[in-house]
Design an enzyme around this catalytic site. Structure first.
Site, PDB file in Angstrom:
ATOM      1  N   SER A 113      -6.728   1.805  -3.995  1.00  0.00           N
ATOM      2  CA  SER A 113      -5.943   1.507  -2.822  1.00  0.00           C
ATOM      3  C   SER A 113      -6.126   2.762  -1.784  1.00  0.00           C
ATOM      4  O   SER A 113      -7.593   2.803  -1.336  1.00  0.00           O
ATOM      5  CB  SER A 113      -4.379   1.566  -3.265  1.00  0.00           C
ATOM      6  OG  SER A 113      -3.719   1.083  -1.785  1.00  0.00           O
ATOM      7  N   ASP A 248      -4.424  -9.999  -3.488  1.00  0.00           N
ATOM      8  CA  ASP A 248      -3.847  -8.654  -2.979  1.00  0.00           C
ATOM      9  C   ASP A 248      -3.596  -8.806  -1.547  1.00  0.00           C
ATOM     10  O   ASP A 248      -4.236  -9.168  -0.605  1.00  0.00           O
ATOM     11  CB  ASP A 248      -5.095  -7.986  -2.958  1.00  0.00           C
ATOM     12  CG  ASP A 248      -5.084  -6.270  -2.753  1.00  0.00           C
ATOM     13  OD1 ASP A 248      -3.820  -5.919  -2.302  1.00  0.00           O
ATOM     14  OD2 ASP A 248      -5.564  -5.591  -3.274  1.00  0.00           O
ATOM     15  N   HIS A 273      -2.817  -5.882  -7.276  1.00  0.00           N
ATOM     16  CA  HIS A 273      -3.275  -4.511  -6.527  1.00  0.00           C
ATOM     17  C   HIS A 273      -2.734  -3.430  -7.392  1.00  0.00           C
ATOM     18  O   HIS A 273      -3.498  -2.456  -7.537  1.00  0.00           O
ATOM     19  CB  HIS A 273      -2.711  -4.667  -5.130  1.00  0.00           C
ATOM     20  CG  HIS A 273      -3.092  -3.470  -4.264  1.00  0.00           C
ATOM     21  ND1 HIS A 273      -3.979  -3.468  -3.621  1.00  0.00           N
ATOM     22  CD2 HIS A 273      -2.333  -2.146  -4.407  1.00  0.00           C
ATOM     23  CE1 HIS A 273      -4.172  -2.340  -3.211  1.00  0.00           C
ATOM     24  NE2 HIS A 273      -3.053  -1.286  -3.400  1.00  0.00           N
TER      25      HIS A 273
END
Length: 295
Positions: A113, A248, A273
């Site tokens: 991320s 996501d 995610h």
């Protein structure tokens, strides 16, 4: 596995290590930079599988301020905001690599991320770091237009507007008896079929000092992560691997088109995610396959 506390960019920091990434006679080292929330405990299963399958020493680093540490000053946001925004987090990670990881070692960097964005920024002005790279794995990367994503709009339109209410709720939770909080978190874990060991990790997330810094960083992400760092991607495209998810709401698959280059292997998977909650082993297997091609 070891839990270690070191001071990085003036903030005491919880690290999780496998093997000895700080003194390993020049053996390749894996450094994993978490997403936000940057609580490294959630990455234990992922890191353990990577260490087992690659045999490489490994260090997981979360984000400055996203964990409960013994040093009280490191838990304070007010007056120290510069330590906890994105620029502070870059300096935080750079100090780990430059001052702690074995200086003779080549590096395999893994970002999840916002950790992916931090990796690209680390490489922007640090040629010495780029020269040490063996591989880069960008997992569910938030590299551009974060505020335009579904979750980004939620952060800006709701969480940000009710920031003081969120801080109040954090305070209320901190005042509840421990037994009640444990009971409520236990219900959450059962509803979402998560292991009971996550209880103590979630309790860290519910700490007001941690919570305010998670939100502080999230708002900075919305304001800062806009344009894709194409220049750095071009420099590292021959040893970079990218994984996106078809479901996501932080890094939609449509963003893959901005990264598309023949030299960069990209994979689309059907994984949340927050892969560390239920898919650590599966993602670790994919990352291991790529790292092994670069050893």
């Amino acid at each position: 596995m070891k839990h270690e506390f070191v001071t990085l960019n003036h903030v005491q920091t919880h690290l999780i290590t496998f093997g000895n990434p700080f003194d390993c006679d020049g053996k390749d080292v894996i450094v994993c930079i978490t997403g936000n929330p940057g609580i490294p405990d959630f990455y234990i299963e992922f890191a353990a599988e990577l260490h087992k399958s690659t045999g490489l020493p490994l260090c997981v680093i979360g984000h400055a301020g996203h964990d409960i540490v013994p040093d009280e000053q490191s838990n304070v946001l007010k007056g120290q905001e510069h330590l906890f925004h994105l620029e502070g987090q870059i300096k935080h990670k750079l100090e780990l690599i430059n001052n702690y990881v074995d200086k003779q070692s080549k590096l395999h960097l893994i970002g999840h991320s916002i950790g992916c964005w931090l990796i690209l920024e680390l490489l922007r002005d640090n040629e010495n770091l780029a020269m040490r790279l063996k591989s880069v794995n960008l997992l569910f990367p938030t590299l551009q237009k974060m505020a335009e994503t579904r979750n980004g709009k939620f952060v800006n339109n709701y969480l940000r507007k009710f920031h003081n209410v969120l801080l109040f709720l954090y305070l209320v939770v901190s005042l509840l008896p421990t037994a009640i909080v444990n009971f409520l978190v236990g219900i959450y874990l059962r509803i979402f079929s998560l292991p009971s060991r996550y209880l103590k990790y979630i309790l860290k997330f519910l700490n007001p000092n941690v919570g305010e810094k998670i939100l502080f960083l999230a708002y900075d992400e919305m304001d800062t992560v806009k344009s894709l760092n194409v220049e750095i991607l071009n420099k590292i495209k021959h040893f970079t691997n990218v994984i996106y998810s078809s479901r996501d709401n932080w890094a939609p698959v449509s963003y893959m088109e901005d990264l598309h280059q023949p030299e960069i292997p990209m994979r689309e998977v059907n994984i949340d995610h927050a892969f560390v909650l239920k898919s650590s082993e599966r993602v670790a297997e994919m990352v291991t396959q790529f790292i092994n091609t670069k050893l």
